[in-house]
Write a protein that holds these residues in place. Sequence first.
Motif, PDB file in Angstrom:
ATOM      1  N   VAL A 118      -8.741 -16.094  20.734  1.00 16.99           N
ATOM      2  CA  VAL A 118      -8.201 -14.808  20.125  1.00 16.99           C
ATOM      3  C   VAL A 118      -7.328 -15.013  19.035  1.00 16.99           C
ATOM      4  CG1 VAL A 118      -6.591 -12.928  20.912  1.00 16.99           C
ATOM      5  CG2 VAL A 118      -8.389 -13.668  22.365  1.00 16.99           C
ATOM      6  N   ALA A 119      -6.438 -15.757  19.038  1.00 16.54           N
ATOM      7  CA  ALA A 119      -5.310 -16.271  17.778  1.00 16.54           C
ATOM      8  C   ALA A 119      -6.318 -16.505  16.561  1.00 16.54           C
ATOM      9  CB  ALA A 119      -4.496 -17.326  18.308  1.00 16.54           C
ATOM     10  N   ALA A 120      -7.365 -17.605  16.668  1.00 15.25           N
ATOM     11  CA  ALA A 120      -7.922 -17.838  15.486  1.00 15.25           C
ATOM     12  C   ALA A 120      -8.741 -16.640  14.900  1.00 15.25           C
ATOM     13  CB  ALA A 120      -9.002 -18.922  15.894  1.00 15.25           C
ATOM     14  N   GLY A 121      -9.191 -15.725  15.813  1.00 20.70           N
ATOM     15  CA  GLY A 121      -9.759 -14.312  15.396  1.00 20.70           C
ATOM     16  C   GLY A 121      -8.777 -13.645  14.798  1.00 20.70           C
ATOM     17  N   LEU A 122      -7.528 -13.414  15.250  1.00 17.69           N
ATOM     18  CA  LEU A 122      -6.615 -12.474  14.763  1.00 17.69           C
ATOM     19  C   LEU A 122      -6.317 -13.154  13.415  1.00 17.69           C
ATOM     20  CD1 LEU A 122      -4.773 -10.329  14.940  1.00 17.69           C
ATOM     21  CD2 LEU A 122      -2.940 -11.866  16.188  1.00 17.69           C
ATOM     22  N   VAL A 123      -6.071 -14.326  13.068  1.00 18.25           N
ATOM     23  CA  VAL A 123      -5.725 -15.061  11.555  1.00 18.25           C
ATOM     24  C   VAL A 123      -6.856 -14.772  10.855  1.00 18.25           C
ATOM     25  CG1 VAL A 123      -5.192 -17.191  10.681  1.00 18.25           C
ATOM     26  CG2 VAL A 123      -4.137 -16.887  12.807  1.00 18.25           C
ATOM     27  N   LEU A 124      -8.240 -14.765  11.302  1.00 16.77           N
ATOM     28  CA  LEU A 124      -9.281 -14.564  10.316  1.00 16.77           C
ATOM     29  C   LEU A 124      -9.441 -13.361   9.931  1.00 16.77           C
ATOM     30  CD1 LEU A 124     -11.929 -15.601   9.099  1.00 16.77           C
ATOM     31  CD2 LEU A 124     -13.201 -14.988  11.265  1.00 16.77           C
ATOM     32  N   VAL A 125      -9.027 -12.383  10.928  1.00 19.53           N
ATOM     33  CA  VAL A 125      -8.908 -10.800  10.468  1.00 19.53           C
ATOM     34  C   VAL A 125      -8.192 -10.555   9.437  1.00 19.53           C
ATOM     35  CG1 VAL A 125      -8.558  -8.506  11.291  1.00 19.53           C
ATOM     36  CG2 VAL A 125     -10.149  -9.978  12.446  1.00 19.53           C
ATOM     37  N   VAL A 126      -6.804 -11.078   9.757  1.00 21.29           N
ATOM     38  CA  VAL A 126      -5.626 -10.889   8.788  1.00 21.29           C
ATOM     39  C   VAL A 126      -6.122 -11.614   7.497  1.00 21.29           C
ATOM     40  CG1 VAL A 126      -3.379 -11.601   8.332  1.00 21.29           C
ATOM     41  CG2 VAL A 126      -3.949 -10.433  10.482  1.00 21.29           C
ATOM     42  N   GLY A 127      -6.754 -12.684   7.412  1.00 16.87           N
ATOM     43  CA  GLY A 127      -7.111 -13.369   6.101  1.00 16.87           C
ATOM     44  C   GLY A 127      -8.050 -12.422   5.403  1.00 16.87           C
ATOM     45  N   LEU A 128      -9.080 -11.771   6.254  1.00 19.14           N
ATOM     46  CA  LEU A 128     -10.099 -11.007   5.370  1.00 19.14           C
ATOM     47  C   LEU A 128      -9.266  -9.766   4.941  1.00 19.14           C
ATOM     48  CD1 LEU A 128     -12.845 -11.234   7.892  1.00 19.14           C
ATOM     49  CD2 LEU A 128     -12.717 -12.225   5.525  1.00 19.14           C
ATOM     50  N   PHE A 129      -8.236  -9.059   5.656  1.00 21.13           N
ATOM     51  CA  PHE A 129      -7.497  -8.097   5.327  1.00 21.13           C
ATOM     52  C   PHE A 129      -6.773  -8.518   3.906  1.00 21.13           C
ATOM     53  CE2 PHE A 129      -6.802  -5.666   9.367  1.00 21.13           C
ATOM     54  CZ  PHE A 129      -8.138  -5.218   9.539  1.00 21.13           C
ATOM     55  N   ASP A 130      -6.125  -9.746   4.021  1.00 23.20           N
ATOM     56  CA  ASP A 130      -5.495 -10.073   2.702  1.00 23.20           C
ATOM     57  C   ASP A 130      -6.307 -10.195   1.512  1.00 23.20           C
ATOM     58  OD1 ASP A 130      -3.052 -10.150   4.176  1.00 23.20           O
ATOM     59  OD2 ASP A 130      -3.296 -12.299   4.468  1.00 23.20           O
ATOM     60  N   LEU A 131      -7.488 -10.891   1.713  1.00 21.64           N
ATOM     61  CA  LEU A 131      -8.541 -11.056   0.733  1.00 21.64           C
ATOM     62  C   LEU A 131      -9.001  -9.646   0.096  1.00 21.64           C
ATOM     63  CD1 LEU A 131     -10.503 -13.139  -0.883  1.00 21.64           C
ATOM     64  CD2 LEU A 131     -12.018 -12.470   0.958  1.00 21.64           C
ATOM     65  N   TYR A 132      -9.154  -8.622   0.859  1.00 22.64           N
ATOM     66  CA  TYR A 132      -9.576  -7.178   0.592  1.00 22.64           C
ATOM     67  C   TYR A 132      -8.389  -6.682  -0.355  1.00 22.64           C
ATOM     68  CZ  TYR A 132      -9.875  -2.336   0.452  1.00 22.64           C
ATOM     69  OH  TYR A 132      -9.871  -0.884  -0.101  1.00 22.64           O
ATOM     70  N   ALA A 133      -7.180  -6.981   0.131  1.00 21.68           N
ATOM     71  CA  ALA A 133      -5.925  -6.505  -0.663  1.00 21.68           C
ATOM     72  C   ALA A 133      -5.846  -7.083  -2.088  1.00 21.68           C
ATOM     73  CB  ALA A 133      -4.691  -6.754  -0.032  1.00 21.68           C
ATOM     74  N   VAL A 134      -6.004  -8.565  -2.231  1.00 23.58           N
ATOM     75  CA  VAL A 134      -5.845  -8.972  -3.391  1.00 23.58           C
ATOM     76  C   VAL A 134      -7.097  -8.498  -4.354  1.00 23.58           C
ATOM     77  CG1 VAL A 134      -6.302 -11.397  -4.461  1.00 23.58           C
ATOM     78  CG2 VAL A 134      -4.747 -11.033  -2.404  1.00 23.58           C
ATOM     79  N   LEU A 135      -8.247  -8.846  -3.808  1.00 19.08           N
ATOM     80  CA  LEU A 135      -9.533  -8.029  -4.805  1.00 19.08           C
ATOM     81  C   LEU A 135      -9.424  -6.967  -5.169  1.00 19.08           C
ATOM     82  CD1 LEU A 135     -12.508  -9.918  -2.764  1.00 19.08           C
ATOM     83  CD2 LEU A 135     -11.250 -10.822  -4.717  1.00 19.08           C
ATOM     84  N   THR A 136      -8.799  -6.083  -4.566  1.00 26.61           N
ATOM     85  CA  THR A 136      -8.648  -4.414  -4.886  1.00 26.61           C
ATOM     86  C   THR A 136      -7.481  -4.080  -5.618  1.00 26.61           C
ATOM     87  OG1 THR A 136      -7.882  -3.966  -2.796  1.00 26.61           O
ATOM     88  CG2 THR A 136     -10.226  -3.857  -3.017  1.00 26.61           C
ATOM     89  N   LYS A 137      -6.752  -5.313  -5.815  1.00 27.75           N
ATOM     90  CA  LYS A 137      -5.486  -4.781  -6.506  1.00 27.75           C
ATOM     91  C   LYS A 137      -5.587  -4.485  -7.885  1.00 27.75           C
ATOM     92  CE  LYS A 137      -0.571  -5.997  -7.376  1.00 27.75           C
ATOM     93  NZ  LYS A 137       0.411  -6.558  -6.825  1.00 27.75           N
ATOM     94  N   GLY A 195       0.763  -1.255   0.147  1.00 29.02           N
ATOM     95  CA  GLY A 195      -0.056   0.067   0.087  1.00 29.02           C
ATOM     96  C   GLY A 195       0.916   1.401  -0.006  1.00 29.02           C
ATOM     97  N   HIS A 196       2.162   1.129   0.175  1.00 26.66           N
ATOM     98  CA  HIS A 196       3.090   2.222   0.177  1.00 26.66           C
ATOM     99  C   HIS A 196       2.980   3.274  -0.993  1.00 26.66           C
ATOM    100  CE1 HIS A 196       6.297   4.934   1.756  1.00 26.66           C
ATOM    101  NE2 HIS A 196       7.117   4.586   0.618  1.00 26.66           N
ATOM    102  N   GLY A 197       2.304   4.293  -0.818  1.00 24.16           N
ATOM    103  CA  GLY A 197       2.376   5.317  -1.922  1.00 24.16           C
ATOM    104  C   GLY A 197       1.041   5.153  -2.761  1.00 24.16           C
ATOM    105  N   SER A 198       0.443   4.067  -2.776  1.00 27.63           N
ATOM    106  CA  SER A 198      -0.728   3.847  -3.746  1.00 27.63           C
ATOM    107  C   SER A 198      -2.164   3.720  -3.050  1.00 27.63           C
ATOM    108  CB  SER A 198      -0.659   2.689  -4.506  1.00 27.63           C
ATOM    109  OG  SER A 198      -0.325   1.480  -3.751  1.00 27.63           O
ATOM    110  N   SER A 199      -2.086   3.229  -1.661  1.00 26.30           N
ATOM    111  CA  SER A 199      -3.485   3.094  -1.036  1.00 26.30           C
ATOM    112  C   SER A 199      -3.059   3.037   0.317  1.00 26.30           C
ATOM    113  CB  SER A 199      -3.725   1.469  -1.463  1.00 26.30           C
ATOM    114  OG  SER A 199      -4.906   1.065  -0.509  1.00 26.30           O
ATOM    115  N   GLU A 200      -3.874   4.149   0.775  1.00 25.28           N
ATOM    116  CA  GLU A 200      -3.845   4.360   2.349  1.00 25.28           C
ATOM    117  C   GLU A 200      -4.714   3.338   3.005  1.00 25.28           C
ATOM    118  OE1 GLU A 200      -5.300   6.769   0.147  1.00 25.28           O
ATOM    119  OE2 GLU A 200      -3.547   7.817   0.020  1.00 25.28           O
ATOM    120  N   VAL A 201      -5.510   2.898   2.553  1.00 27.81           N
ATOM    121  CA  VAL A 201      -6.383   1.806   2.890  1.00 27.81           C
ATOM    122  C   VAL A 201      -5.318   0.470   3.241  1.00 27.81           C
ATOM    123  CG1 VAL A 201      -8.172  -0.140   2.795  1.00 27.81           C
ATOM    124  CG2 VAL A 201      -8.634   2.254   2.131  1.00 27.81           C
ATOM    125  N   ARG A 202      -4.436   0.089   2.362  1.00 29.35           N
ATOM    126  CA  ARG A 202      -3.741  -1.112   2.694  1.00 29.35           C
ATOM    127  C   ARG A 202      -2.753  -0.647   3.626  1.00 29.35           C
ATOM    128  NH1 ARG A 202      -2.446  -3.736  -3.402  1.00 29.35           N
ATOM    129  NH2 ARG A 202      -4.506  -4.147  -3.701  1.00 29.35           N
TER     130      ARG A 202
END
Length: 104
Positions: free
Chosen positions: A85-104, A37-44
Amino acid sequence: MGMSTPDPGRQPERTLLAWRRTALGLIANGTLLLASGHGSSEVRTGLGIVVLVLSLGCWTAVSAVYRRSEGGAVHHLGHDRVLRVAAGLVLVVGLFDLYAVLTK
């Protein structure tokens, strides 16, 4: 024959190392999100920062639990709440990754 407390051996240390590997993977993931996201996407960039903060918090929390439990106390790294908590953290990170892939 009296009942004695079980000797956990090296299991607490192995569990700590497994948690640290998980946190390290999440830190690497956050770094990649931040770099993408550096320089291209504030969301990423924001997602990368959030993942890094959560991952470092996970590392710190796991280390603190391990230090508190040394000396024969019950080891809590495998506690249900910690696992959730760990499973939730991994799920949240996975959703963030999915967003990053779909919006590229």
